[in-house]
Design an enzyme around this catalytic site. Structure first.
Site, mmCIF file in Angstrom:
data_model
loop_
_atom_site.group_PDB
_atom_site.id
_atom_site.type_symbol
_atom_site.label_atom_id
_atom_site.label_comp_id
_atom_site.label_asym_id
_atom_site.label_seq_id
_atom_site.Cartn_x
_atom_site.Cartn_y
_atom_site.Cartn_z
ATOM 1 N NE ARG A 129 35.142 42.323 38.427
ATOM 2 C CZ ARG A 129 36.408 42.522 39.143
ATOM 3 N NH1 ARG A 129 36.359 42.598 40.498
ATOM 4 N NH2 ARG A 129 37.508 42.986 38.449
ATOM 5 N N GLY A 189 43.361 45.639 46.211
ATOM 6 C CA GLY A 189 44.639 46.399 46.717
ATOM 7 C C GLY A 189 45.860 45.632 46.615
ATOM 8 N N GLY A 190 45.737 44.475 46.058
ATOM 9 C CA GLY A 190 46.878 43.450 46.037
ATOM 10 C C GLY A 190 48.031 44.121 45.190
ATOM 11 C CD GLU A 191 47.964 44.139 41.905
ATOM 12 O OE1 GLU A 191 46.453 44.262 42.037
ATOM 13 O OE2 GLU A 191 48.110 42.751 41.959
ATOM 14 C CD1 TRP A 239 41.464 40.382 44.219
ATOM 15 C CD2 TRP A 239 40.183 40.657 42.421
ATOM 16 N NE1 TRP A 239 42.119 39.824 43.081
ATOM 17 C CE2 TRP A 239 41.479 39.779 42.052
ATOM 18 C CE3 TRP A 239 39.200 40.891 41.334
ATOM 19 C CZ2 TRP A 239 41.824 39.609 40.828
ATOM 20 C CZ3 TRP A 239 39.356 40.515 40.102
ATOM 21 C CH2 TRP A 239 40.837 39.668 39.706
ATOM 22 C CG ASN A 257 48.490 39.424 44.032
ATOM 23 O OD1 ASN A 257 47.469 39.764 43.654
ATOM 24 N ND2 ASN A 257 49.567 40.372 44.342
ATOM 25 C CG ASP A 300 49.114 38.990 39.646
ATOM 26 O OD1 ASP A 300 48.453 38.971 40.840
ATOM 27 O OD2 ASP A 300 48.805 39.810 38.746
ATOM 28 C CG ASP A 302 45.122 37.754 42.257
ATOM 29 O OD1 ASP A 302 44.559 38.618 43.147
ATOM 30 O OD2 ASP A 302 45.887 37.728 41.454
ATOM 31 C CG ASN A 382 41.992 36.544 36.140
ATOM 32 O OD1 ASN A 382 41.309 37.208 37.112
ATOM 33 N ND2 ASN A 382 43.078 36.896 36.036
#
Lengths: 548, 266
Positions: A129, A189-191, A239, A257, A300, A302, A382
């Site tokens: 970004r 890396g939340g997943e 993030w 999340n 989820d 976030d 989002n």
């Protein structure tokens, strides 16, 4: 002869080119006084994306025309947020290239390539970004979780430091934030069951100065909101961009999340400080206050918005507020001095909670597995940056309406660097019983239709939480916002239209179709007395100005 | 998690050369080995297969089945496997590219095959695949071409079916045959447009956005209409497609489905 002319020219240049000033922290703090530049991600530390430029106005916006275009050579969503400093634009492209280009012509000065380790894991695409600038140095976080300092004049790397272990699923997609001569950057890396953090680095050496762990460890306050070892894989990435109040000396970040995403039963407790906003002391990284939007999140949600800092009238007194439109469907007003909850109102249909209590804590509705949850997985909004205009007093953001998701929830098994999500969105659930369709980025063909959700550009009155106006898109929209001192609001949508609205009432003043989804926010700047507006759509970055 | 999270539903026509080659192998011209025999996949099997998948396979293949290059389990895109036996073999023997051999109970293995064959359909719509060659004959006899186009023949008023086996899962295609209204993709709903200048257009959309709609009408004219010229826009929630439940026997439906599943575009 030629050489003689060249050296003459060189002398000429020496004499007549003004020295390009360094970008100091002081300059960044006073960015509002130089609206010709767009020096930070949000155009200013307050996250408002409000520009003082006024050449383009409500009367002449229809005369906007394209000045130059840069085509991206790499496939995939282009989410970079350009910076412009003293006529030079700095932006990134996938996966981790930095470009410096002439903001007047789009011609390139240099390009820097970093090839991230192929083992880097990102849930949602090789996104980046953008960069931050301090002095003559640019800073970029990389997919393989490095932080790289680059000479802004030559495009050569000065240092390269490892922020986190990619083998554990850490990555960096956000642009760093410069605060008081430090480079702040958070991790994704939340997943993957990471333990999220934001850290500060020395801009000269790359040495880590402090680190704030989103998930508290044993003995730290908030640790009691976790059971057993759940905190170790608790998630809470940072993030998206934070904001900073130099007067209060607080830096604010929305947190991501908890892990695993969709199985809250596997991590009982509130799971602090996931899905929260945290206020940190930028000198030490110490937590000053926190506010959690979604305790023990199941969907989820976030807290990924840029916290917008606004000084405005609240119950008859000027107050230092934070405005936060949350993925969970509520719009929040907080006291940014103390973190106290002042007001929260749903801005889209919400069924996972019936409302908020007096402290802003959601009153949750138990939903059976397989029941559609509103708002759906991508949230009521989002990460796409919002805007706030101190002139209109309105808050502008992209919203997904009439959109829900059903989930499968199951036990997740943790293995380092592997997805740790505890289920999956089973589908988007529009008209009852209709087949579900992908929410993934679609091509120029919209086979989804508005049956499964639609987008809206919304102007909210923060005092009431009610809509002042809204522009309904047929498709959903992931576009960010930018507003100006002439009460223009620039934004776009997935359909590829780039819009200029009257920020006061939503009147559509100008539009053009750029042929590719707009999934980032516009910026504006001025060179030699001419105001420019830049936006990325699909694989092009397009810059507009008034026709001469 | 961010916006680019994918959900395993095929988008249209994004297939690779590799798949193109594969499609030729099992496409309309040859009887697909995978469908030469009768296969029944029950809801219980598919759902149980999903659970095994989550615990054993998801780590590598991902929640959408596309975590490994060259393999898409939701779209039946495999580097080598063609038949159910091949899939079984792939699971029990593993491969040099890094997939370990799995020692699973016989029923676990069957369930996994069912889950993979369903296109990773977590809803577990049961289906039966018969003989694709017989299915082709049924397609021709049943009069589908009165509305559908395939291989350059038939009407264009309903969606062309050339790559239906690639863009939709077997269970979804079956639903379209037996309960069309339930199976309709939103974009395929019939629309009626009344324009400000008095025209009435019946058709099917290709695409739509905030300002315009692109469609094909019943005379097969391809049109683009500005929404500002539209007086009334009706979207029918009932499919124009007749249900073939009862019209075709279960065996015929299984054969027809095997044929449609084998249509993967050229």
């Amino acid at each position: 002869m030629l050489r003689a002319i060249l050296s003459l020219l060189a002398i000429f240049a020496l004499v007549f080119t003004p020295v390009q000033a360094q970008v100091t922290s002081q300059r960044l703090e006073r960015s509002a006084s130089e609206p010709n530049n767009w020096m930070t991600y949000s155009g200013g530390y307050n996250g408002q994306r409000y520009s003082g430029l006024s050449q383009i106005n409500r009367n002449n916006a229809k005369k906007l025309s394209q000045v130059w275009v840069v085509q991206n050579q790499v496939p995939g969503a282009w989410e970079s947020n350009p910076l412009v400093v003293d006529g030079i634009m700095y932006l990134t492209q996938r996966p981790n290239d930095v470009m410096a280009l002439d903001a007047k012509t789009g011609r390139l000065f240099w390009i820097y390539h970093w090839a991230p380790d192929p083992g880097a894991q990102v849930c949602c695409g090789s996104n980046n970004r953008g960069v931050a600038i301090l002095g003559n140095t640019l800073f970029m976080g990389t997919l393989d979780a490095h932080l790289i300092a680059i000479d802004a004049k030559t495009g050569k790397a000065l240092w390269n430091t490892v922020v986190a272990d990619l083998k554990k699923g850490y990555s960096i997609t956000m642009a760093p934030l410069i605060v008081k001569d430090q480079v702040l950057v958070g991790v994704g890396g939340g997943e993957y069951g990471v333990r999220g953090f934001v850290a500060a680095f020395d801009p000269r050496s790359g040495k880590e100065l402090w680190r704030f762990n989103v998930i508290p460890g044993p003995g730290e306050p908030g640790f009691e909101t976790w059971e057993g070892d759940d905190w170790k894989t608790g998630g809470g990435p940072i993030w998206t961009m934070g904001s900073y109040d130099p007067v209060l000396n607080l830096v604010y970040w929305g947190t991501g999340n908890p892990g695993p995403d969709w199985n809250p039963a596997q991590r009982p407790g509130d799971n602090l400080y996931t899905d929260s906003v945290v206020a940190l002391d930028p000198d030490t990284g110490k937590l000053k206050w926190h506010f959690q939007f979604t305790p023990n999140d199941a969907n989820d949600y976030d807290a990924t918005q840029v916290p917008v800092l606004a000084d405005m009238d609240w119950n008859g007194k000027t107050a230092k507020l934070m405005l936060f439109a949350n993925r969970n469907g509520f719009f929040y007003v907080l006291d940014r001095v103390t973190g106290k909850f002042l007001q929260g109102t749903p801005f889209v249909k919400v069924n996972w909670a019936t409302g908020l209590d007096k402290n802003g804590r959601p009153i949750k509705t138990p939903l059976d597995n397989g029941t559609p949850v509103w708002p759906g997985n991508q949230g009521g909004t989002n990460w796409y940056p919002p805007a706030y205009s101190p002139r209109t007093g309105l808050f502008y953001f992209s919203v997904w309406e009439n959109y829900a998701t059903t989930y499968h929830r199951e036990e997740a098994v943790y293995q380092p660097g592997r997805t740790f999500v505890g289920g999956a969105p089973a589908g988007i659930s529009p008209a009852p019983g209709a087949p579900t369709v992908s929410i993934g980025r679609r091509g120029p063909i919209d086979y989804w239709t508005n049956e499964v959700g639609n987008g809206a550009t919304v102007a909210l009155d923060p005092r009431t939480g009610k809509r002042a106006w809204a522009f309904t898109h047929y498709d959903v929209t992931d576009a960010g916002m930018m507003t100006t001192a002439t009460d223009l609001l620039f934004t776009g949508g997935r359909e590829g239209y780039f819009y200029a609205f009257d920020a006061r009432n939503g009147e559509l003043l100008w539009k053009t179709n750029l042929g590719g989804s707009i999934v980032t926010a516009p910026i504006t700047y001025e060179i030699d007395g001419k105001q420019y507006v830049s936006i990325i759509a699909g694989n092009i970055l397009s810059t507009f100005a008034l026709q001469d | 998690m961010d916006i680019h999270k994918l959900i395993p539903i095929p988008s249209r026509r994004r297939f690779t050369n590799l798949l193109g080659a594969f499609a030729l192998g099992v496409g309309t011209t040859m009887a697909a080995p995978a469908t030469a025999q009768d296969h029944q996949y029950s809801a219980e099997q598919i759902q149980a297969g999903y659970r095994t998948y989550v615990s054993q396979c998801q780590l590598c293949h991902g929640s959408n089945g596309d975590g490994i290059a060259r393999v898409s389990l939701s779209r039946q895109q495999f580097p080598r496997a063609v038949t159910d036996d091949d899939i079984r073999m792939a699971i029990t023997t593993g491969n040099a590219a890094g997939m370990p051999p799995f020692a699973l109970k016989a029923d676990e293995l069957e369930n996994l095959v069912a889950f993979v064959r369903s296109g990773m359909d977590r809803t577990g719509t049961e289906f039966r695949l018969g003989d694709a060659r017989r299915g082709k004959a049924i397609y021709e006899k049943a009069g589908c071409a009165a509305c559908h186009r395939l291989d350059g023949n038939g009407s264009r008023t309903a969606p062309a079916l050339d790559d239906i086996g690639f863009i939709r899962r077997p269970g979804q295609i079956l639903t379209s045959l037996t309960d069309p209204t339930k199976g309709t993709m939103p974009i395929n709903r019939s629309v009626t447009i009344f324009t400000a200048d008095g025209r009435t257009i019946h058709g099917r959309r290709f695409n739509e956005d905030t300002f315009s709609v692109q469609l094909i009408d019943q005379q097969e004219n391809v049109l683009s209409i500005n929404k500002s010229d539209i007086r009334r826009f009706d979207v029918s929630m009932t499919s124009q497609m007749p249900s073939y439940r009862g019209r075709l026997s279960d065996v015929e439906l299984a054969d027809l489905l095997a044929y449609l599943v084998s249509l993967r575009g050229k």
